[in-house]
Design an enzyme around this catalytic site. Structure first.
Site, short mmCIF file in Angstrom:
data_model
loop_
_atom_site.label_atom_id
_atom_site.label_comp_id
_atom_site.label_asym_id
_atom_site.label_seq_id
_atom_site.Cartn_x
_atom_site.Cartn_y
_atom_site.Cartn_z
N ASP A 1 -11.91 1.77 4.63
CA ASP A 1 -12.28 0.35 4.49
C ASP A 1 -13.79 0.18 4.29
OD1 ASP A 1 -10.14 -1.54 4.62
OD2 ASP A 1 -9.92 -1.25 6.79
N LYS B 1 0.84 -1.21 0.00
CA LYS B 1 0.00 0.00 0.00
C LYS B 1 0.87 1.25 0.00
CE LYS B 1 -3.74 -2.48 2.14
NZ LYS B 1 -4.20 -3.08 3.41
N GLN C 1 -5.33 -2.52 10.06
CA GLN C 1 -5.17 -3.81 9.39
C GLN C 1 -5.74 -4.93 10.27
OE1 GLN C 1 -3.65 -3.52 6.31
NE2 GLN C 1 -4.14 -5.66 5.94
N1 LIG Z 1 -8.47 -3.41 7.55
C1 LIG Z 1 -8.19 -4.26 6.56
N2 LIG Z 1 -8.49 -3.95 5.28
C2 LIG Z 1 -8.18 -4.81 4.26
O1 LIG Z 1 -8.46 -4.52 3.08
C3 LIG Z 1 -7.53 -6.05 4.57
C4 LIG Z 1 -7.25 -6.31 5.91
N3 LIG Z 1 -7.59 -5.43 6.88
N4 LIG Z 1 -6.65 -7.47 6.26
C5 LIG Z 1 -6.25 -8.45 5.27
C6 LIG Z 1 -7.06 -8.36 4.00
C7 LIG Z 1 -6.38 -8.97 2.79
N5 LIG Z 1 -6.12 -7.87 1.89
C8 LIG Z 1 -5.35 -7.94 0.72
C9 LIG Z 1 -4.97 -6.84 0.01
C10 LIG Z 1 -4.16 -6.93 -1.10
C11 LIG Z 1 -3.71 -8.15 -1.54
C12 LIG Z 1 -2.80 -8.23 -2.71
O2 LIG Z 1 -2.40 -7.21 -3.23
N6 LIG Z 1 -2.42 -9.42 -3.17
C13 LIG Z 1 -1.51 -9.59 -4.30
C14 LIG Z 1 -0.24 -10.33 -3.93
C15 LIG Z 1 0.11 -10.34 -2.47
C16 LIG Z 1 1.36 -11.11 -2.11
O3 LIG Z 1 2.25 -11.28 -2.97
O4 LIG Z 1 1.46 -11.55 -0.94
C17 LIG Z 1 -2.21 -10.38 -5.39
O5 LIG Z 1 -3.19 -11.08 -5.08
O6 LIG Z 1 -1.77 -10.34 -6.53
C18 LIG Z 1 -4.10 -9.27 -0.85
C19 LIG Z 1 -4.92 -9.17 0.26
C20 LIG Z 1 -6.58 -6.71 2.44
N7 LIG Z 1 -7.17 -6.96 3.61
#
Ligand SMILES: Nc1nc(=O)c2c([nH]1)NC[C@@H]1CN(c3ccc(C(=O)N[C@@H](CCC(=O)O)C(=O)O)cc3)C=[N+]21
Length: 297
Positions: free
Chosen positions: A119, A52, A96
């Site tokens: 969020d 982020k 988070q």
């Molecule tokens: N308050 C809060 N808000 C959230 O939005 C929130 C959270 N907590 N806790 C966890 C989950 C999960 N989440 C992700 C965001 C981006 C990827 C992301 O960018 N993934 C990449 C790769 C990630 C990697 O390489 O590890 C992809 O899928 O291509 C994944 C998961 C947001 N979350």
């Protein structure tokens, strides 16, 4: 041929479109500011926070980060939240998830200023969403809608089966897809761990969205030919790789791809869209707080 939906490319387009609006705000002395709060040291959360921060840098959003000791009493986190609520440079922030076991995430969310809740998790914002008057669409459901739009899938009259009833994906996505709106008007079925004959529900769908957090739960045998498959899962599974894990979706990609007309990969599908829509909400928050009108993608 099955279309593999490129979430990285769609997210890049959204970031590019946001950049102009961010400069408009900055020219008005109101560059958008986003903060992330991380309590404890969950390794997956640390990865997201880093991503982020890179996203913010790319588009010109000022990024801030606060670490809170994982063993601290809840009040330390609450004080951090109060400070962010009072800070005029912070237009939006997220705490988070997950937080440590001795902290109730609902107590956290209730303390977030709803106008900074990018969020979209605060009860006021959940209520507005359900009432059809959303302030911030939660990032992952909004990202799923944008992905469907990117491949010209019109949800009107479609049968959408959502596998997963979470407060952050399943429930808000069901509400958004139900709305009388161009990106709604679907017939929505929400399935979960107690659902009888899950396969019957997924085989009936034009669009399947898997958001349960169970690796590869949905496979090709549960799909009808031509279904659009959106995989929200980002499960870290132990594997013999450099990082010691691999990312696996809630869909068994290879068998599902044989049936799907279009499918999102993991990684590179919904994940980058979740991050792009967080930037979108941050720009929207800044625009509302600073009373500067901007275009949103
Ligand atoms: N308050 C809060 N808000 C959230 O939005 C929130 C959270 N907590 N806790 C966890 C989950 C999960 N989440 C992700 C965001 C981006 C990827 C992301 O960018 N993934 C990449 C790769 C990630 C990697 O390489 O590890 C992809 O899928 O291509 C994944 C998961 C947001 N979350």
């Amino acid at each position: 041929m099955t279309e593999i939906i490129d979430g990285n490319a769609v997210a890049q387009d959204i970031r590019d479109e946001l950049t102009d609006s961010i400069e408009t705000l900055a020219d008005d002395g109101a560059r958008p500011g986003l903060a992330t709060v991380l309590m404890g040291d969950d390794p997956a959360s640390q990865t997201y926070v880093n991503m982020k921060q890179r996203d913010c840098e790319e588009v010109g959003i000022e990024s801030h980060h606060v670490d809170v000791d994982g063993d601290a009493p809840p009040q330390v986190l609450f004080d951090t939240i109060a400070d962010l609520n009072d800070d005029p440079e912070i237009h939006g922030y997220i705490v988070q998830a997950p937080v440590p076991d001795h902290v109730d995430y609902r107590d956290v969310i209730r303390r977030v200023d709803p106008t900074k809740d990018v969020d979209g998790f605060h009860p006021e914002n959940v209520g507005r969403l359900v009432a059809g008057d959303a302030r911030f669409r939660p990032c992952t459901p909004h990202g799923v809608q944008k992905l469907l739009e990117s491949i010209d899938v019109d949800t009107e009259g479609k049968d959408v089966t959502i596998v997963g009833r979470s407060d952050i994906v399943g429930k808000p996505l069901a509400n958004l897809l139900l709305q009388k709106a161009d990106d709604g008007n679907a017939t929505v079925t929400v399935c979960h761990s107690r659902t009888n004959d899950l396969g019957a529900k997924t085989r009936n769908a034009d669009i399947v969205v898997a958001a349960v957090g169970v690796p590869e739960l949905v496979d090709g045998s549960m799909l009808t030919a031509g279904t659009v498959v959106i995989d929200v899962g980002v499960n870290r599974v132990d594997a013999d790789t450099d990082k010691g894990y691999e990312l696996v979706g809630d869909v068994e990609f290879e068998s599902a791809k044989e049936k799907a007309s279009a499918i999102t990969p993991v990684p590179g599908g919904v994940g980058p869209m979740t991050r792009a829509m967080l930037l979108y909400n941050t720009v929207k928050a800044a625009s509302m707080q600073e009373d500067v009108a901007v275009d949103l993608p």
